[in-house]
Every structure is written in structure tokens, then in C-alpha cells.
Design a protein around this motif. Structure first.
Motif, PDB file in Angstrom:
ATOM      1  N   UNK A   1      20.503  -1.526  38.441  1.00 16.56           N
ATOM      2  CA  UNK A   1      20.480  -0.326  39.362  1.00 16.56           C
ATOM      3  C   UNK A   1      19.107  -0.461  39.960  1.00 16.56           C
ATOM      4  N   UNK A   2      18.997  -0.109  41.317  1.00 17.39           N
ATOM      5  CA  UNK A   2      17.702   0.179  41.973  1.00 17.39           C
ATOM      6  C   UNK A   2      17.902   1.396  42.824  1.00 17.39           C
ATOM      7  N   UNK A   3      16.925   2.394  42.494  1.00 20.64           N
ATOM      8  CA  UNK A   3      17.112   3.721  42.962  1.00 20.64           C
ATOM      9  C   UNK A   3      16.638   3.775  44.451  1.00 20.64           C
ATOM     10  N   UNK A   4      17.292   4.212  45.483  1.00 20.36           N
ATOM     11  CA  UNK A   4      16.842   4.310  46.723  1.00 20.36           C
ATOM     12  C   UNK A   4      16.355   5.656  47.370  1.00 20.36           C
ATOM     13  N   UNK A   5      16.397   6.718  46.705  1.00 20.98           N
ATOM     14  CA  UNK A   5      15.515   7.882  46.850  1.00 20.98           C
ATOM     15  C   UNK A   5      15.197   8.402  45.827  1.00 20.98           C
ATOM     16  N   UNK A   6      14.190   9.431  45.960  1.00 20.30           N
ATOM     17  CA  UNK A   6      13.670  10.546  44.918  1.00 20.30           C
ATOM     18  C   UNK A   6      14.722  11.268  44.616  1.00 20.30           C
ATOM     19  N   UNK A   7      15.066  11.565  43.410  1.00 19.04           N
ATOM     20  CA  UNK A   7      15.826  12.543  42.927  1.00 19.04           C
ATOM     21  C   UNK A   7      14.910  13.734  42.327  1.00 19.04           C
ATOM     22  N   UNK A   8      15.600  15.059  42.526  1.00 14.78           N
ATOM     23  CA  UNK A   8      14.907  16.265  41.980  1.00 14.78           C
ATOM     24  C   UNK A   8      15.182  16.402  40.505  1.00 14.78           C
ATOM     25  N   UNK A   9      14.211  16.853  39.688  1.00 17.64           N
ATOM     26  CA  UNK A   9      14.494  17.137  38.314  1.00 17.64           C
ATOM     27  C   UNK A   9      13.874  16.137  37.348  1.00 17.64           C
ATOM     28  N   UNK A  10      14.007  16.653  36.091  1.00 24.71           N
ATOM     29  CA  UNK A  10      13.793  15.858  35.033  1.00 24.71           C
ATOM     30  C   UNK A  10      14.975  15.217  34.446  1.00 24.71           C
ATOM     31  N   UNK A  11      14.989  14.098  33.962  1.00 23.96           N
ATOM     32  CA  UNK A  11      16.162  13.238  33.657  1.00 23.96           C
ATOM     33  C   UNK A  11      15.925  12.770  32.243  1.00 23.96           C
ATOM     34  N   UNK A  12      16.883  12.992  31.232  1.00 25.41           N
ATOM     35  CA  UNK A  12      16.848  12.460  29.698  1.00 25.41           C
ATOM     36  C   UNK A  12      18.009  11.515  29.594  1.00 25.41           C
TER      37      UNK A  12
ATOM     38  N   UNK B   1      14.614   7.870  26.965  1.00 24.39           N
ATOM     39  CA  UNK B   1      13.764   8.165  28.277  1.00 24.39           C
ATOM     40  C   UNK B   1      13.766   9.625  28.769  1.00 24.39           C
ATOM     41  N   UNK B   2      12.227  10.005  29.103  1.00 23.46           N
ATOM     42  CA  UNK B   2      12.672  11.361  29.907  1.00 23.46           C
ATOM     43  C   UNK B   2      11.664  11.339  30.829  1.00 23.46           C
ATOM     44  N   UNK B   3      11.943  11.547  32.114  1.00 22.27           N
ATOM     45  CA  UNK B   3      11.183  11.606  33.021  1.00 22.27           C
ATOM     46  C   UNK B   3      11.870  11.856  34.488  1.00 22.27           C
ATOM     47  N   UNK B   4      10.957  11.287  35.623  1.00 19.70           N
ATOM     48  CA  UNK B   4      11.994  11.625  36.809  1.00 19.70           C
ATOM     49  C   UNK B   4      12.631  10.454  37.456  1.00 19.70           C
ATOM     50  N   UNK B   5      13.553  10.441  38.199  1.00 16.78           N
ATOM     51  CA  UNK B   5      13.909   8.978  38.952  1.00 16.78           C
ATOM     52  C   UNK B   5      13.450   9.045  40.376  1.00 16.78           C
ATOM     53  N   UNK B   6      12.815   7.989  40.602  1.00 13.19           N
ATOM     54  CA  UNK B   6      12.182   7.930  41.767  1.00 13.19           C
ATOM     55  C   UNK B   6      12.557   6.583  42.713  1.00 13.19           C
ATOM     56  N   UNK B   7      12.331   6.621  44.053  1.00  6.95           N
ATOM     57  CA  UNK B   7      12.686   5.594  44.845  1.00  6.95           C
ATOM     58  C   UNK B   7      11.987   4.233  44.168  1.00  6.95           C
ATOM     59  N   UNK B   8      12.743   3.177  44.310  1.00  4.30           N
ATOM     60  CA  UNK B   8      12.418   1.738  43.689  1.00  4.30           C
ATOM     61  C   UNK B   8      12.450   1.753  42.195  1.00  4.30           C
ATOM     62  N   UNK B   9      12.605   2.761  41.432  1.00  2.00           N
ATOM     63  CA  UNK B   9      12.912   2.481  40.211  1.00  2.00           C
ATOM     64  C   UNK B   9      14.023   1.829  39.953  1.00  2.00           C
ATOM     65  N   UNK B  10      13.792   0.973  38.770  1.00  4.22           N
ATOM     66  CA  UNK B  10      15.036   0.042  38.677  1.00  4.22           C
ATOM     67  C   UNK B  10      15.576   0.384  37.107  1.00  4.22           C
ATOM     68  N   UNK B  11      16.830   0.128  36.780  1.00  5.84           N
ATOM     69  CA  UNK B  11      17.545   0.186  35.492  1.00  5.84           C
ATOM     70  C   UNK B  11      18.218  -1.240  35.242  1.00  5.84           C
ATOM     71  N   UNK B  12      18.060  -2.013  34.094  1.00 12.52           N
ATOM     72  CA  UNK B  12      18.649  -3.038  34.076  1.00 12.52           C
ATOM     73  C   UNK B  12      19.494  -2.904  32.537  1.00 12.52           C
ATOM     74  N   UNK B  13      20.713  -2.999  32.514  1.00 15.25           N
ATOM     75  CA  UNK B  13      21.476  -2.842  31.363  1.00 15.25           C
ATOM     76  C   UNK B  13      22.208  -4.460  31.160  1.00 15.25           C
ATOM     77  N   UNK B  14      21.617  -5.328  30.536  1.00 10.32           N
ATOM     78  CA  UNK B  14      21.873  -6.691  30.327  1.00 10.32           C
ATOM     79  C   UNK B  14      23.269  -6.963  29.899  1.00 10.32           C
ATOM     80  N   UNK B  15      23.837  -6.088  29.006  1.00  9.75           N
ATOM     81  CA  UNK B  15      25.093  -6.167  28.441  1.00  9.75           C
ATOM     82  C   UNK B  15      26.009  -4.759  28.176  1.00  9.75           C
TER      83      UNK B  15
END
Length: 336
Positions: free
Chosen positions: A69-80, A106-120
Motif C-alpha cells: 500500500x502507498x498512501x496518496x493523501x494525508x489522513x486526519x487523526x491518530x491511527x493504531x 504501530x501508533x501515529x498518523x497516516x501521511x501521503x507517500x507512507x507505505x505499508x508492506x505485508x509480504x504474506x
């Protein structure tokens, strides 16, 4: 949000190897994001439940095939993110990587261009709490306006008592039966649960205000000062006279002045100005394409644009236009 939306969790499911199809599906239902399979030969298979809780949202996600996943926009809020199954996932923000596993969340924001890799194969529970709710609760705990944006230490020890307590609360929110969640019949209880989770995050997880919270002397303030501060916060956008505040606190104007000078270290109007400046700061951050700077300033009791700009520069180290251009989750240069 209508009652039907509160009662029935939103369910999502997709299986595809087409990146455009995957990205469009997530962008229309969650946020703007690009999605691709973990490898060229795989498709992405995912199911998710989404449950609103007042100003918070609880999620449960399962991906048996993994994905990128590659985030394409800033999201409001704190994510856990609280992993529930799978080997690992990697959150990447700039040059920093946060490994999530059976032991680490993980706890924090989700911002543009952040990536998430779930390999399996991967699954996690998640919680999103709005920035407004977090800031409001933090301001109440500190008994003063919040200046710098809230920033958490991103790694969570899932074996800690606090993480286990939070996971239990999220699990409660997600628990369902007969096509509705346990809390679906009580929106007030759902909202209270989100408040409890926000307070647990602020009081039990490390962030840039942790030390200030540990040193907070709010409990030492007399009741009339607390009542006055709560009244100011609730009516910050309205014209207030000193007598209005004193009446709400059930004391004389003289006693109000004395209480603030002794226990807050400033006059009631100086404290009110800070509360209003914080509210204006949050509006500048939240509405980049909405109301003008002058309109926001007037809304919070600052009719003089030059004076408003000077206060922002002094408190936040940034002009109103610079604050407006800040990305959610960034911290302004410290002011005096």
C-alpha cells in the motif's frame, strides 16, 4: 451519520490482481491509496469490517495473500494498528521503518507517500481517532491549550498492559452478533468508548506531551478555576465578558482574577486568548481550502489580522499562512 450506519458494520471484500482495480476500490471506500499484490504473480484478497464509534472508527482487516500500500493523501487523526496474525508488516515513513509483528504494533498518523508492506498472510485490528478528539482530550488533561501537534512514539509493545487493554477495547467495539455490533444499540456508549480509548492512548502511551502530563498540576486547582476554564473552552467562539466567566465559575470577578493569577499564572483573559488561538490554529490546519485566514481569525475573536499574525508567530513560530500550509502531523518550530 444515521442510525443504520451506527448499527451495521460496513463490510468490504475484494480479490484481484489488477492494481488499478484494487487502488480504485480502496480509494472509493477508505482513502486515496495505490495498492498492488505482494508479488507479480499474486492477487490481493482482503476482507474488512469498519465500525464507527463517535469520532473514532474501529477496523478489523484480514489479507491472506499480503499486499503493498502507498498512501496518496494525508489522513486526519491518530491511527493504531494491532497485529492479530501473520509474520510481519513494515510501515515506512521517509527513511524510518516500523516493523509490526506479533510483538509490535504501530501508533501515529497516516501521511501521503507512507507505505505499508505485508509480504504474506496478515491481519490486524485498527483504530482511528480524530485529531480534534485527541487534541480536545489532551487540552483537558493538560488544562491548557495544545501548541505543538501530538506525536506518538510509533512502536507499541503489544505485551504491555496498556496495549492489551487497548486491544480488548477495540475487540469489544468489533464484537458483533446478528449483523450488528454489541454497541450498536447505544451510540452514547460507543462514543464513550472512543473517549476512553483516546484517554488511554494519551495517558499510557509515549508521546511528546507525556512529560507535561506527568507534571500537570490540574488536580491542585480549585474548583472555581476549573469551572472557569471549562466554560471558556465550551464558549471560546462567543463574546465573553469577565463577569460571564465569573458567573459560570460561581465566584466574584476579584476571586476569579486571584485564582487565575495564583493557580494558572496568568489572567483569565490571557488564558482565554490562548484557548482561542489554539482553536484558530486547528482551523488553519484543518481547512486549507475553506475559510480565509481573516475569517478564521475573526471567528475566534482576533479582528486585527496583524495582531493575529503576531500572536501566531510568537506562540507557534509560524505565520498563519505558514500554519495553513503545514501537513497534518508535522510540528511547527517552537515559539517562545
Amino acid at each position: 451519520m444515521n442510525k443504520a450506519e451506527l448499527r451495521i458494520p460496513k463490510l468490504m471484500a475484494i480479490e484481484s490482481s489488477d492494481r488499478d482495480e484494487l487502488s480504485a476500490y480502496f480509494s472509493q471506500r477508505v482513502s486515496k491509496v495505490t495498492v498492488s499484490p505482494a508479488s507479480q504473480s499474486n492477487s490481493v484478497s482482503m476482507t474488512a469490517a469498519v465500525v464507527p464509534l463517535g469520532q473514532a472508527v474501529a477496523f478489523e482487516i484480514a489479507m491472506p495473500t499480503g499486499a503493498h500500500f502507498r498512501q496518496a493523501e494525508d489522513l486526519d487523526g491518530v491511527f493504531v494498528f494491532l497485529p492479530t496474525k501473520g509474520e510481519k508488516a513494515v510501515w515506512k515513513r521517509g527513511d524510518r521503518e516500523i516493523l509490526c509483528s506479533a510483538a509490535t504494533g504501530y501508533v501515529g498518523p497516516m501521511l501521503e507517500r507512507d507505505t505499508t508492506d505485508c509480504s504474506g498472510s496478515w491481519g490486524h485490528m485498527a483504530l482511528k481517532i480524530s485529531s480534534e478528539q485527541m487534541t480536545r482530550n489532551l487540552s483537558h488533561l493538560l488544562d491548557r491549550p495544545v501548541v505543538a501537534p501530538l506525536e506518538f512514539d510509533p512502536e507499541i509493545d503489544l505485551e504491555s498492559k496498556s496495549a492489551k487493554a487497548l486491544a480488548s477495547m477495540v475487540r469489544l467495539a468489533l464484537t458483533s452478533g446478528d449483523c450488528e455490533t454489541i454497541l450498536s444499540r447505544s451510540p452514547v456508549a460507543a462514543a464513550q468508548l472512543s473517549e476512553s480509548m483516546a484517554l488511554l492512548l494519551l495517558e499510557s502511551f509515549q508521546h511528546n506531551y507525556t512529560e507535561a502530563l506527568s507534571n500537570n498540576a490540574y488536580s491542585l486547582k480549585p474548583k472555581h478555576v476549573k469551572r472557569a476554564i471549562d466554560f471558556m473552552r465550551a464558549h471560546a467562539g462567543q463574546p465573553l465578558a469577565l463577569q460571564d466567566i465569573a458567573t459560570a465559575a460561581d465566584v466574584s470577578v476579584r476571586a476569579l482574577h486571584y485564582g487565575f493569577q495564583k493557580f494558572v499564572g496568568e489572567s483569565p483573559f490571557e488564558h482565554l486568548r490562548k484557548i482561542r488561538l489554539e482553536a484558530a490554529y486547528m482551523d488553519l490546519m484543518r481547512t486549507p481550502d475553506g475559510a480565509s485566514i481573516a475569517e478564521i481569525a475573526r471567528k475566534w475573536g482576533f479582528p486585527n489580522p496583524g495582531r493575529f499574525a503576531q500572536l501566531c508567530k510568537t506562540c507557534y513560530g509560524q505565520s498563519p499562512s505558514e500554519i495553513r500550509n503545514l501537513k497534518v502531523g508535522t510540528t511547527p518550530r517552537p515559539g517562545r
